[in-house]
Design a protein around this motif. Structure first.
Motif, PDB file in Angstrom:
ATOM      1  N   ALA A   1       9.855 -14.026   0.696  1.00 26.38           N
ATOM      2  CA  ALA A   1       9.233 -12.704   0.835  1.00 26.38           C
ATOM      3  C   ALA A   1      10.332 -11.640   0.888  1.00 26.38           C
ATOM      4  O   ALA A   1      10.782 -11.259   1.970  1.00 26.38           O
ATOM      5  CB  ALA A   1       8.367 -12.663   2.094  1.00 26.38           C
ATOM      6  N   PRO A   2      10.807 -11.165  -0.275  1.00 25.72           N
ATOM      7  CA  PRO A   2      11.815 -10.105  -0.273  1.00 25.72           C
ATOM      8  C   PRO A   2      11.298  -8.857   0.446  1.00 25.72           C
ATOM      9  O   PRO A   2      10.152  -8.450   0.233  1.00 25.72           O
ATOM     10  CB  PRO A   2      12.033  -9.814  -1.763  1.00 25.72           C
TER      11      PRO A   2
ATOM     12  N   ASP B   1       7.514 -15.069  -3.967  1.00 25.35           N
ATOM     13  CA  ASP B   1       6.129 -15.447  -3.670  1.00 25.35           C
ATOM     14  C   ASP B   1       5.328 -14.266  -3.138  1.00 25.35           C
ATOM     15  O   ASP B   1       4.162 -14.093  -3.505  1.00 25.35           O
ATOM     16  CB  ASP B   1       6.115 -16.577  -2.641  1.00 25.35           C
ATOM     17  N   TRP B   2       5.923 -13.516  -2.219  1.00 26.46           N
ATOM     18  CA  TRP B   2       5.265 -12.358  -1.597  1.00 26.46           C
ATOM     19  C   TRP B   2       6.245 -11.187  -1.625  1.00 26.46           C
ATOM     20  O   TRP B   2       7.451 -11.379  -1.810  1.00 26.46           O
ATOM     21  CB  TRP B   2       4.938 -12.621  -0.117  1.00 26.46           C
TER      22      TRP B   2
ATOM     23  N   CYS C   1       3.089  -4.613  -9.025  1.00 26.67           N
ATOM     24  CA  CYS C   1       3.037  -6.081  -9.105  1.00 26.67           C
ATOM     25  C   CYS C   1       1.795  -6.591  -8.401  1.00 26.67           C
ATOM     26  O   CYS C   1       1.201  -5.898  -7.577  1.00 26.67           O
ATOM     27  CB  CYS C   1       4.297  -6.725  -8.513  1.00 26.67           C
ATOM     28  N   ASP C   2       1.407  -7.814  -8.759  1.00 30.76           N
ATOM     29  CA  ASP C   2       0.203  -8.351  -8.122  1.00 30.76           C
ATOM     30  C   ASP C   2       0.524  -9.476  -7.146  1.00 30.76           C
ATOM     31  O   ASP C   2      -0.336 -10.274  -6.806  1.00 30.76           O
ATOM     32  CB  ASP C   2      -0.825  -8.790  -9.172  1.00 30.76           C
ATOM     33  N   LEU C   3       1.765  -9.528  -6.673  1.00 31.67           N
ATOM     34  CA  LEU C   3       2.107 -10.515  -5.641  1.00 31.67           C
ATOM     35  C   LEU C   3       1.420 -10.142  -4.326  1.00 31.67           C
ATOM     36  O   LEU C   3       1.183  -8.965  -4.055  1.00 31.67           O
ATOM     37  CB  LEU C   3       3.617 -10.556  -5.408  1.00 31.67           C
TER      38      LEU C   3
ATOM     39  N   CYS D   1      -4.649  -0.635   1.211  1.00 28.79           N
ATOM     40  CA  CYS D   1      -3.395  -0.639   0.435  1.00 28.79           C
ATOM     41  C   CYS D   1      -3.244  -1.909  -0.387  1.00 28.79           C
ATOM     42  O   CYS D   1      -2.318  -2.016  -1.193  1.00 28.79           O
ATOM     43  CB  CYS D   1      -2.183  -0.588   1.359  1.00 28.79           C
ATOM     44  N   GLY D   2      -4.062  -2.899  -0.110  1.00 32.62           N
ATOM     45  CA  GLY D   2      -3.977  -4.147  -0.852  1.00 32.62           C
ATOM     46  C   GLY D   2      -3.213  -5.243  -0.136  1.00 32.62           C
ATOM     47  O   GLY D   2      -2.823  -6.239  -0.755  1.00 32.62           O
ATOM     48  N   ALA D   3      -2.994  -5.105   1.176  1.00 28.11           N
ATOM     49  CA  ALA D   3      -2.288  -6.148   1.928  1.00 28.11           C
ATOM     50  C   ALA D   3      -3.131  -7.417   2.001  1.00 28.11           C
ATOM     51  O   ALA D   3      -4.345  -7.344   2.180  1.00 28.11           O
ATOM     52  CB  ALA D   3      -1.990  -5.667   3.345  1.00 28.11           C
TER      53      ALA D   3
END
Ligand code: DX5
Ligand code: ZN
Length: 214
Positions: A4-5, A28-29, A57-59, A80-82
């Motif tokens: 997860a960067p 991955d995330w 991105c859709d990660l 927000c899409g979390a």
């Protein structure tokens, strides 16, 4: 290893390109660090930046809220899409209620512990959690050194999760590089967050892959 960067260490002049590069390298995330200047002695970014990451991105977005009163923002974080909302144990008076509210909003729930907070305090909530995030630095800044006692905390948390039948993942955040990441992996970590090690590297893709291989 799940990677997860943390965009805290990305170059905000070209955030979209930085996110796209780690996504292409197999991240991955994406880990998003929100700081309010109250819970931690720093202010980072808020919802517009997370929404911008969502658009490039859709990660899955792993949102780490280093803020007081995170309950106020559960709907906003979801919008927000979390996919994962991390709240600090130290910031939640009614943690069980907060975790229920995160789930009711349709997100996975993670509880984050500061370095001095014992993992044993999670014994009565562990089974309700999707992830526990152990801070391996004091939250607030990127680029700090890994606190060695975290390895012992990972081992104790792994035992606690097994004992309570919890399926929660163990995520580690702060001072992660190939060496400290290997220590965490051996102790039982499932997810590694890394900011400066990835985005401060001349070859972010190679840095990311060195963690993914652990
Ligand atoms: C620190 C943040 C971390 C930070 C990690 O308060 O929660 O996610 O970005 O940065 P590095 O990997 O540089 O320690
Ligand atoms: Zn973080």
């Amino acid at each position: 290893m799940i990677t997860a960067p943390s965009i805290l260490s990305a170059d905000f002049r070209h955030l979209g390109a930085d996110v796209s590069a780690v996504a292409a390298a197999g991240a991955d995330w994406i880990h998003c660090d929100v700081m309010d200047g109250v819970f931690v002695p720093n202010i980072s970014f808020g919802f517009p930046i997370i929404e911008a990451v969502r658009r490039v991105c859709d990660l899955p977005l792993d949102v780490h809220l280093m803020i007081v009163e995170p309950d106020k923002y559960i709907g906003r974080v979801r919008d927000c899409g979390a996919f994962m909302m991390n709240v600090h144990y130290e910031a939640c008076t009614h943690l069980h209620r907060t975790v229920q509210a995160i789930h009711a909003a349709g997100m996975k729930a993670a509880v984050t512990l500061n370095p001095a907070t014992p993992v044993e305090l999670l014994v009565d909530i562990a089974a309700d959690l999707d992830m526990v995030l152990l801070m391996s630095v004091n939250p607030g800044f990127g680029g700090q050194s890994f606190i060695a006692n975290t390895v012992n905390k990972i081992q104790r948390l792994r035992a606690l999760l097994d004992r309570t039948g919890s399926k929660a993942l163990i995520e580690i955040d702060g001072g992660i590089n190939a060496e400290t990441g290997a220590l965490c992996a051996a102790a039982g970590a499932d997810v590694l967050v890394a900011g400066s090690y990835i985005f401060g590297s001349p070859d972010p893709s190679a840095a990311l892959r060195s963690l993914a291989a652990l």
